[in-house]
Scaffold this motif. Structure first.
Motif, PDB file in Angstrom:
ATOM      1  N   CYS A  17     -32.828  -7.879  21.538  1.00 18.84           N
ATOM      2  CA  CYS A  17     -32.548  -6.768  22.025  1.00 18.84           C
ATOM      3  C   CYS A  17     -31.754  -5.851  20.749  1.00 18.84           C
ATOM      4  O   CYS A  17     -30.110  -6.895  20.810  1.00 18.84           O
ATOM      5  CB  CYS A  17     -31.758  -7.090  23.024  1.00 18.84           C
ATOM      6  SG  CYS A  17     -31.693  -5.918  24.317  1.00 18.84           S
ATOM      7  N   SER A  24     -32.789   0.552  29.959  1.00 19.96           N
ATOM      8  CA  SER A  24     -32.372  -0.367  31.091  1.00 19.96           C
ATOM      9  C   SER A  24     -33.659  -1.789  30.600  1.00 19.96           C
ATOM     10  O   SER A  24     -33.943  -2.051  31.798  1.00 19.96           O
ATOM     11  CB  SER A  24     -33.691   0.278  32.185  1.00 19.96           C
ATOM     12  OG  SER A  24     -34.933   0.365  31.700  1.00 19.96           O
ATOM     13  N   MET A  25     -33.734  -2.679  29.208  1.00 20.37           N
ATOM     14  CA  MET A  25     -34.932  -3.523  29.661  1.00 20.37           C
ATOM     15  C   MET A  25     -34.217  -4.725  30.239  1.00 20.37           C
ATOM     16  O   MET A  25     -32.807  -4.668  29.840  1.00 20.37           O
ATOM     17  CB  MET A  25     -35.023  -3.255  27.895  1.00 20.37           C
ATOM     18  CG  MET A  25     -35.494  -2.281  27.215  1.00 20.37           C
ATOM     19  SD  MET A  25     -35.433  -1.352  25.153  1.00 20.37           S
ATOM     20  CE  MET A  25     -36.300  -3.077  24.801  1.00 20.37           C
ATOM     21  N   ARG A  26     -34.680  -5.591  29.414  1.00 19.19           N
ATOM     22  CA  ARG A  26     -34.136  -6.928  29.038  1.00 19.19           C
ATOM     23  C   ARG A  26     -33.199  -7.215  28.214  1.00 19.19           C
ATOM     24  O   ARG A  26     -33.515  -7.108  27.458  1.00 19.19           O
ATOM     25  CB  ARG A  26     -35.204  -7.519  30.021  1.00 19.19           C
ATOM     26  CG  ARG A  26     -35.414  -7.540  31.670  1.00 19.19           C
ATOM     27  CD  ARG A  26     -36.827  -8.361  31.612  1.00 19.19           C
ATOM     28  NE  ARG A  26     -36.246  -9.591  32.463  1.00 19.19           N
ATOM     29  CZ  ARG A  26     -35.922  -9.979  33.757  1.00 19.19           C
ATOM     30  NH1 ARG A  26     -35.515  -8.938  34.365  1.00 19.19           N
ATOM     31  NH2 ARG A  26     -35.474 -10.877  34.261  1.00 19.19           N
ATOM     32  N   CYS A  27     -32.462  -8.601  28.430  1.00 14.96           N
ATOM     33  CA  CYS A  27     -31.626  -8.817  27.378  1.00 14.96           C
ATOM     34  C   CYS A  27     -31.771 -10.300  27.557  1.00 14.96           C
ATOM     35  O   CYS A  27     -31.283 -10.575  28.863  1.00 14.96           O
ATOM     36  CB  CYS A  27     -30.522  -7.812  26.554  1.00 14.96           C
ATOM     37  SG  CYS A  27     -29.120  -8.435  28.093  1.00 14.96           S
ATOM     38  N   GLN A  28     -31.088 -10.951  26.519  1.00 11.37           N
ATOM     39  CA  GLN A  28     -30.188 -12.604  27.071  1.00 11.37           C
ATOM     40  C   GLN A  28     -28.803 -12.818  26.840  1.00 11.37           C
ATOM     41  O   GLN A  28     -28.615 -11.928  26.064  1.00 11.37           O
ATOM     42  CB  GLN A  28     -30.647 -13.521  25.522  1.00 11.37           C
ATOM     43  CG  GLN A  28     -32.582 -12.538  24.798  1.00 11.37           C
ATOM     44  CD  GLN A  28     -33.237 -13.995  25.883  1.00 11.37           C
ATOM     45  OE1 GLN A  28     -32.867 -15.318  26.374  1.00 11.37           O
ATOM     46  NE2 GLN A  28     -34.584 -13.199  26.240  1.00 11.37           N
ATOM     47  N   SER A  49     -33.084 -14.035  30.176  1.00  9.47           N
ATOM     48  CA  SER A  49     -33.568 -12.928  30.043  1.00  9.47           C
ATOM     49  C   SER A  49     -33.411 -12.193  31.423  1.00  9.47           C
ATOM     50  O   SER A  49     -34.128 -12.546  32.420  1.00  9.47           O
ATOM     51  CB  SER A  49     -35.247 -12.226  29.826  1.00  9.47           C
ATOM     52  OG  SER A  49     -35.136 -11.204  29.450  1.00  9.47           O
ATOM     53  N   VAL A  50     -32.971 -10.991  31.657  1.00 14.41           N
ATOM     54  CA  VAL A  50     -31.856 -10.036  32.681  1.00 14.41           C
ATOM     55  C   VAL A  50     -32.032  -8.784  32.375  1.00 14.41           C
ATOM     56  O   VAL A  50     -31.865  -8.719  31.057  1.00 14.41           O
ATOM     57  CB  VAL A  50     -30.869 -10.724  33.265  1.00 14.41           C
ATOM     58  CG1 VAL A  50     -30.767 -12.757  33.659  1.00 14.41           C
ATOM     59  CG2 VAL A  50     -29.693 -10.489  31.495  1.00 14.41           C
ATOM     60  N   PRO A  51     -31.942  -8.324  33.502  1.00 12.85           N
ATOM     61  CA  PRO A  51     -31.895  -6.760  33.178  1.00 12.85           C
ATOM     62  C   PRO A  51     -30.528  -6.198  33.029  1.00 12.85           C
ATOM     63  O   PRO A  51     -29.746  -7.117  32.904  1.00 12.85           O
ATOM     64  CB  PRO A  51     -31.923  -5.969  34.069  1.00 12.85           C
ATOM     65  CG  PRO A  51     -33.331  -7.271  35.160  1.00 12.85           C
ATOM     66  CD  PRO A  51     -32.217  -8.388  34.676  1.00 12.85           C
ATOM     67  N   ARG A  52     -30.131  -5.134  31.354  1.00 13.67           N
ATOM     68  CA  ARG A  52     -29.367  -4.162  31.002  1.00 13.67           C
ATOM     69  C   ARG A  52     -28.482  -4.290  32.120  1.00 13.67           C
ATOM     70  O   ARG A  52     -27.153  -4.736  32.432  1.00 13.67           O
ATOM     71  CB  ARG A  52     -29.653  -4.135  29.950  1.00 13.67           C
ATOM     72  CG  ARG A  52     -30.151  -4.033  28.627  1.00 13.67           C
ATOM     73  CD  ARG A  52     -30.008  -3.870  27.318  1.00 13.67           C
ATOM     74  NE  ARG A  52     -28.450  -3.580  27.230  1.00 13.67           N
ATOM     75  CZ  ARG A  52     -27.997  -2.880  25.646  1.00 13.67           C
ATOM     76  NH1 ARG A  52     -28.999  -2.489  25.254  1.00 13.67           N
ATOM     77  NH2 ARG A  52     -27.074  -2.821  26.135  1.00 13.67           N
ATOM     78  N   LEU A  59     -28.052 -10.007  39.251  1.00  8.88           N
ATOM     79  CA  LEU A  59     -27.372 -11.088  38.382  1.00  8.88           C
ATOM     80  C   LEU A  59     -27.125 -12.326  38.710  1.00  8.88           C
ATOM     81  O   LEU A  59     -28.458 -13.150  38.949  1.00  8.88           O
ATOM     82  CB  LEU A  59     -26.571 -10.803  37.258  1.00  8.88           C
ATOM     83  CG  LEU A  59     -25.749 -11.559  36.970  1.00  8.88           C
ATOM     84  CD1 LEU A  59     -27.601 -11.493  35.190  1.00  8.88           C
ATOM     85  CD2 LEU A  59     -24.868 -11.616  35.300  1.00  8.88           C
ATOM     86  N   GLU A  62     -31.002 -13.280  40.178  1.00 10.28           N
ATOM     87  CA  GLU A  62     -32.113 -13.590  38.599  1.00 10.28           C
ATOM     88  C   GLU A  62     -31.709 -14.489  38.468  1.00 10.28           C
ATOM     89  O   GLU A  62     -32.576 -15.730  38.087  1.00 10.28           O
ATOM     90  CB  GLU A  62     -31.450 -12.384  37.572  1.00 10.28           C
ATOM     91  CG  GLU A  62     -31.789 -11.237  37.703  1.00 10.28           C
ATOM     92  CD  GLU A  62     -33.492 -10.844  37.623  1.00 10.28           C
ATOM     93  OE1 GLU A  62     -34.079 -11.725  36.397  1.00 10.28           O
ATOM     94  OE2 GLU A  62     -33.983  -9.949  37.722  1.00 10.28           O
TER      95      GLU A  62
END
Length: 110
Positions: A17, A24-28, A49-52, A59, A62
């Motif tokens: 990432c 709006s991608m996911r990140c760690q 891994s969650v949405p940014r 959150l 998730e």
């Protein structure tokens, strides 16, 4: 030895990432579990891994998806993102790769 900033940049790149990708991608993120939350999740820390971009409640949802047993402490938990307390609700968050999320249930005792 790498400086903290360089180490963070390298960790973000390794997590797939890139810093400042802005989407709006996911990140760690690193999730830390304390006391009862650790018992319910069955571990003390992990990377998820969650949405940014999401609300604090999203959150939490998730995290509960990964560990459904945590749902029982939702009304009692103290939630922290980047070492700042966050109320579960509509508060909008923009997460960065490697951010720290802590799940801290109430501590009994005096």
């Amino acid at each position: 030895r790498l400086s903290a900033g360089r180490r963070r940049h390298r960790e973000r790149a390794a997590q797939g990432c890139p810093p400042g990708d802005g989407g709006s991608m996911r990140c760690q993120v690193s999730v830390l579990y304390f006391a009862r939350s650790a018992e319910l999740a069955g571990l003390r820390c992990e990377t998820l891994s969650v949405p940014r971009r999401l609300t604090s409640l999203q959150l939490w949802e998730e995290i509960v998806k990964a560990h459904p047993r945590l749902a029982v402490i939702q009304d009692q938990v103290v939630f922290a993102v980047r070492q700042e307390y966050v109320l579960l609700g509509d508060q909008f968050l923009v997460l960065q790769p490697g951010d720290e999320v802590a799940i801290i249930p109430p501590i009994s005792g005096g």
